[in-house]
Design a protein around this motif. Sequence first.
Motif, PDB file in Angstrom:
ATOM      1  N   ALA A  36       0.831  -1.207   0.000  1.00 60.21           N
ATOM      2  CA  ALA A  36       0.000   0.000   0.000  1.00 60.21           C
ATOM      3  C   ALA A  36       0.863   1.255   0.000  1.00 60.21           C
ATOM      4  O   ALA A  36       0.585   2.228  -0.716  1.00 60.21           O
ATOM      5  CB  ALA A  36      -0.928  -0.006   1.217  1.00 60.21           C
ATOM      6  N   SER A  37       1.932   1.230   0.764  1.00 55.92           N
ATOM      7  CA  SER A  37       2.814   2.393   0.863  1.00 55.92           C
ATOM      8  C   SER A  37       3.562   2.634  -0.447  1.00 55.92           C
ATOM      9  O   SER A  37       3.671   3.775  -0.915  1.00 55.92           O
ATOM     10  CB  SER A  37       3.814   2.190   2.004  1.00 55.92           C
ATOM     11  N   MET A  38       4.094   1.562  -1.048  1.00 51.84           N
ATOM     12  CA  MET A  38       4.794   1.706  -2.329  1.00 51.84           C
ATOM     13  C   MET A  38       3.864   2.200  -3.423  1.00 51.84           C
ATOM     14  O   MET A  38       4.236   2.994  -4.277  1.00 51.84           O
ATOM     15  CB  MET A  38       5.408   0.372  -2.746  1.00 51.84           C
ATOM     16  N   SER A  41       3.343   5.950  -3.205  1.00 52.77           N
ATOM     17  CA  SER A  41       4.490   6.722  -3.661  1.00 52.77           C
ATOM     18  C   SER A  41       4.624   6.709  -5.183  1.00 52.77           C
ATOM     19  O   SER A  41       4.800   7.754  -5.814  1.00 52.77           O
ATOM     20  CB  SER A  41       5.766   6.169  -3.028  1.00 52.77           C
ATOM     21  N   SER A  42       4.540   5.524  -5.791  1.00 49.52           N
ATOM     22  CA  SER A  42       4.729   5.430  -7.238  1.00 49.52           C
ATOM     23  C   SER A  42       3.552   6.036  -7.995  1.00 49.52           C
ATOM     24  O   SER A  42       3.722   6.606  -9.075  1.00 49.52           O
ATOM     25  CB  SER A  42       4.925   3.966  -7.647  1.00 49.52           C
ATOM     26  N   LEU A  43       2.344   5.944  -7.423  1.00 52.37           N
ATOM     27  CA  LEU A  43       1.158   6.494  -8.085  1.00 52.37           C
ATOM     28  C   LEU A  43       1.272   8.004  -8.256  1.00 52.37           C
ATOM     29  O   LEU A  43       0.882   8.560  -9.294  1.00 52.37           O
ATOM     30  CB  LEU A  43      -0.093   6.155  -7.269  1.00 52.37           C
ATOM     31  N   ASP A  44       1.838   8.661  -7.254  1.00 53.71           N
ATOM     32  CA  ASP A  44       1.860  10.125  -7.297  1.00 53.71           C
ATOM     33  C   ASP A  44       2.885  10.693  -8.268  1.00 53.71           C
ATOM     34  O   ASP A  44       2.955  11.911  -8.444  1.00 53.71           O
ATOM     35  CB  ASP A  44       2.082  10.692  -5.887  1.00 53.71           C
ATOM     36  N   GLN A  45       3.693   9.825  -8.895  1.00 57.04           N
ATOM     37  CA  GLN A  45       4.572  10.308  -9.958  1.00 57.04           C
ATOM     38  C   GLN A  45       3.804  10.511 -11.252  1.00 57.04           C
ATOM     39  O   GLN A  45       4.251  11.226 -12.138  1.00 57.04           O
ATOM     40  CB  GLN A  45       5.725   9.325 -10.187  1.00 57.04           C
ATOM     41  N   SER A  46       2.631   9.859 -11.385  1.00 52.97           N
ATOM     42  CA  SER A  46       1.903   9.920 -12.661  1.00 52.97           C
ATOM     43  C   SER A  46       0.498  10.493 -12.551  1.00 52.97           C
ATOM     44  O   SER A  46      -0.073  10.922 -13.549  1.00 52.97           O
ATOM     45  CB  SER A  46       1.813   8.506 -13.268  1.00 52.97           C
ATOM     46  N   GLY A 158       7.293  -5.125  -8.013  1.00 47.55           N
ATOM     47  CA  GLY A 158       7.679  -4.613  -9.328  1.00 47.55           C
ATOM     48  C   GLY A 158       6.479  -4.313 -10.191  1.00 47.55           C
ATOM     49  O   GLY A 158       6.457  -3.330 -10.939  1.00 47.55           O
ATOM     50  N   ALA A 159       5.455  -5.178 -10.095  1.00 42.60           N
ATOM     51  CA  ALA A 159       4.239  -4.957 -10.885  1.00 42.60           C
ATOM     52  C   ALA A 159       3.568  -3.644 -10.514  1.00 42.60           C
ATOM     53  O   ALA A 159       2.920  -3.007 -11.360  1.00 42.60           O
ATOM     54  CB  ALA A 159       3.269  -6.124 -10.672  1.00 42.60           C
ATOM     55  N   LEU A 160       3.744  -3.222  -9.244  1.00 41.51           N
ATOM     56  CA  LEU A 160       3.112  -1.971  -8.796  1.00 41.51           C
ATOM     57  C   LEU A 160       3.558  -0.771  -9.623  1.00 41.51           C
ATOM     58  O   LEU A 160       2.764   0.134  -9.886  1.00 41.51           O
ATOM     59  CB  LEU A 160       3.444  -1.712  -7.332  1.00 41.51           C
ATOM     60  N   GLY A 168      -2.335   5.826 -12.615  1.00 37.93           N
ATOM     61  CA  GLY A 168      -2.171   7.228 -12.240  1.00 37.93           C
ATOM     62  C   GLY A 168      -2.878   8.188 -13.187  1.00 37.93           C
ATOM     63  O   GLY A 168      -3.730   8.976 -12.766  1.00 37.93           O
ATOM     64  N   PRO A 169      -2.557   8.141 -14.494  1.00 40.08           N
ATOM     65  CA  PRO A 169      -3.265   9.013 -15.437  1.00 40.08           C
ATOM     66  C   PRO A 169      -4.772   8.763 -15.469  1.00 40.08           C
ATOM     67  O   PRO A 169      -5.559   9.690 -15.633  1.00 40.08           O
ATOM     68  CB  PRO A 169      -2.623   8.655 -16.783  1.00 40.08           C
TER      69      PRO A 169
END
Length: 531
Positions: A36-38, A41-46, A158-160, A168-169
């Motif tokens: 959930a934490s990862m 973080s990665s979602l908010d880049q896109s 990695g799939a995340l 994200g978009p």
Amino acid sequence: MSESVQTVTSPGASPDRAPIVLTQKTVWVIFGALMASMFLSSLDQSIVGTAMPTIVGELDGVQHQGWVITAYILAIAIVMPLYGKVGDVVGRRWPFIVAIALFTLGSAGAGFAGSFGELVAWRGVQGLGGGGLMILSQAIIADIVPARERGKYMGPMGALFGVSAVIGPLLGGWFTEGPGWRWAFWINIPIGIAAIVVAWIALKLPSRRNPKPFDYAGGGLIVLATSGIVLLTSWESIVGAEVGYDWGDGRLIALALATVAAVVAFVVVETRVPDPLIPLRLFRNSTFTIATIIGFVLGMGMFSALAFLPTFLQMSTGAGVTESGFLLLPMMVGVMATAIGSGIAITRTGRYKIFPVVGLATTALGMIWLTRITGDMSMVLFGTMIFVMGAGMGLVMQTIVLATQNSVDPSEIGVATSSNNFFREIGAAVGTALFATIFTSRLTENLSGAFPTGIGEGGGSEAGLTPSVVAALPDDVRAQVVDAYTNALAPSFWYLIPLVLVGFVFALFLKEVKLSNEAGMVARGEAVAGH
């Protein structure tokens, strides 16, 4: 994990703390919190990309909109090495909880931002937490799961990255067209609070004390060097595309010189301090070095390709903001399938070298295929192209992190993990900037050649082109615009292919070190295997 793990008191831990048994159930609870934490973080880049026009329009920040993304990426890149080292030195529980709290606080602040400056500042706070979530999640898994079994956990991690790059978009567009762009930030608050609660209860990891002084000089220099690199690669979005990289600009020259000086000073300091932030001797480890190079070139290629495909789809197919995200779903499926599948295969066989080799070859083939895209092509064919590229990336991303962690001393798992991710992030920043320059220059040349007096009856410029404007153009004019985009984007992939092939060649020389059967904490004497 096939066996439970019982912690024992570490040198810096409280002597009266009862030993904790990490059962299979507890491991999966921790794993859920890490995932959930990862993802946050990665979602908010896109997620911000598709909402950007609305956000900057409402907050009067159109001229400096690049800072919304740059502030987040800059903060993440700066803190990655710091979190890795601090986790190795004092333990990972408290840094992880602090990272979640910072990210959640930044999300709340960004959602309530009343001005463009406030938004940029809170995005920076988000990044300070987001960098820790990425690094510490991977390092904590290495602490509680042996390398031999780690693939089945790191595959979904990695799939995340692939999932978040597509979702994200999608979410950004849906929030913007629905309840409002502020929900792109507010959605993180309940997830972040839940992650803090789970981490507080379930994340029982030992604390440590390090007798050596912390490398503050190295920390300061890497902050300066990383800031310089990110700002240089984002220069055009900061000063405006109409100014661009004007090497007669004293500010740009000063920034470049300062960045080089900071990098050189960092290398000098790291060779002299007793406990360096990034021990340079790690680069004498061929597995660590090759995995880091692969991460760098994959970052350059992967993020560059992902950055411009939605724009192409919107221009060529007339797809809306949200619809263009849906058209990227085949890539997400490819990443998920191979990341999870390779993780399971590594756990069963104990072999990992073949996956980055095949993955980089597949990624290169997918990029070569993408040089054949056309404005009127079938979306089924396009989906197949990006599925192939996604399948290649899924085989590589977490496999090289696993190889890195397995090749270093258990006391340096955090540093090794953060270094691999750090160089991938730097690669993404450099690659996206280079690709944007190549694509933009080609597009400007194509449009000015096709429309020497301007586009349409009003003689508008290419700078004012949006998907809605293109859709409203007469059919013959629209066809020329779409062709200009296609002829700019498709050949640009040829510049990325050599990078991926360089990674492929390095992967051929990746040593396959036998995967450890001990979790990181067991190997460090902080835990024992239960029965």
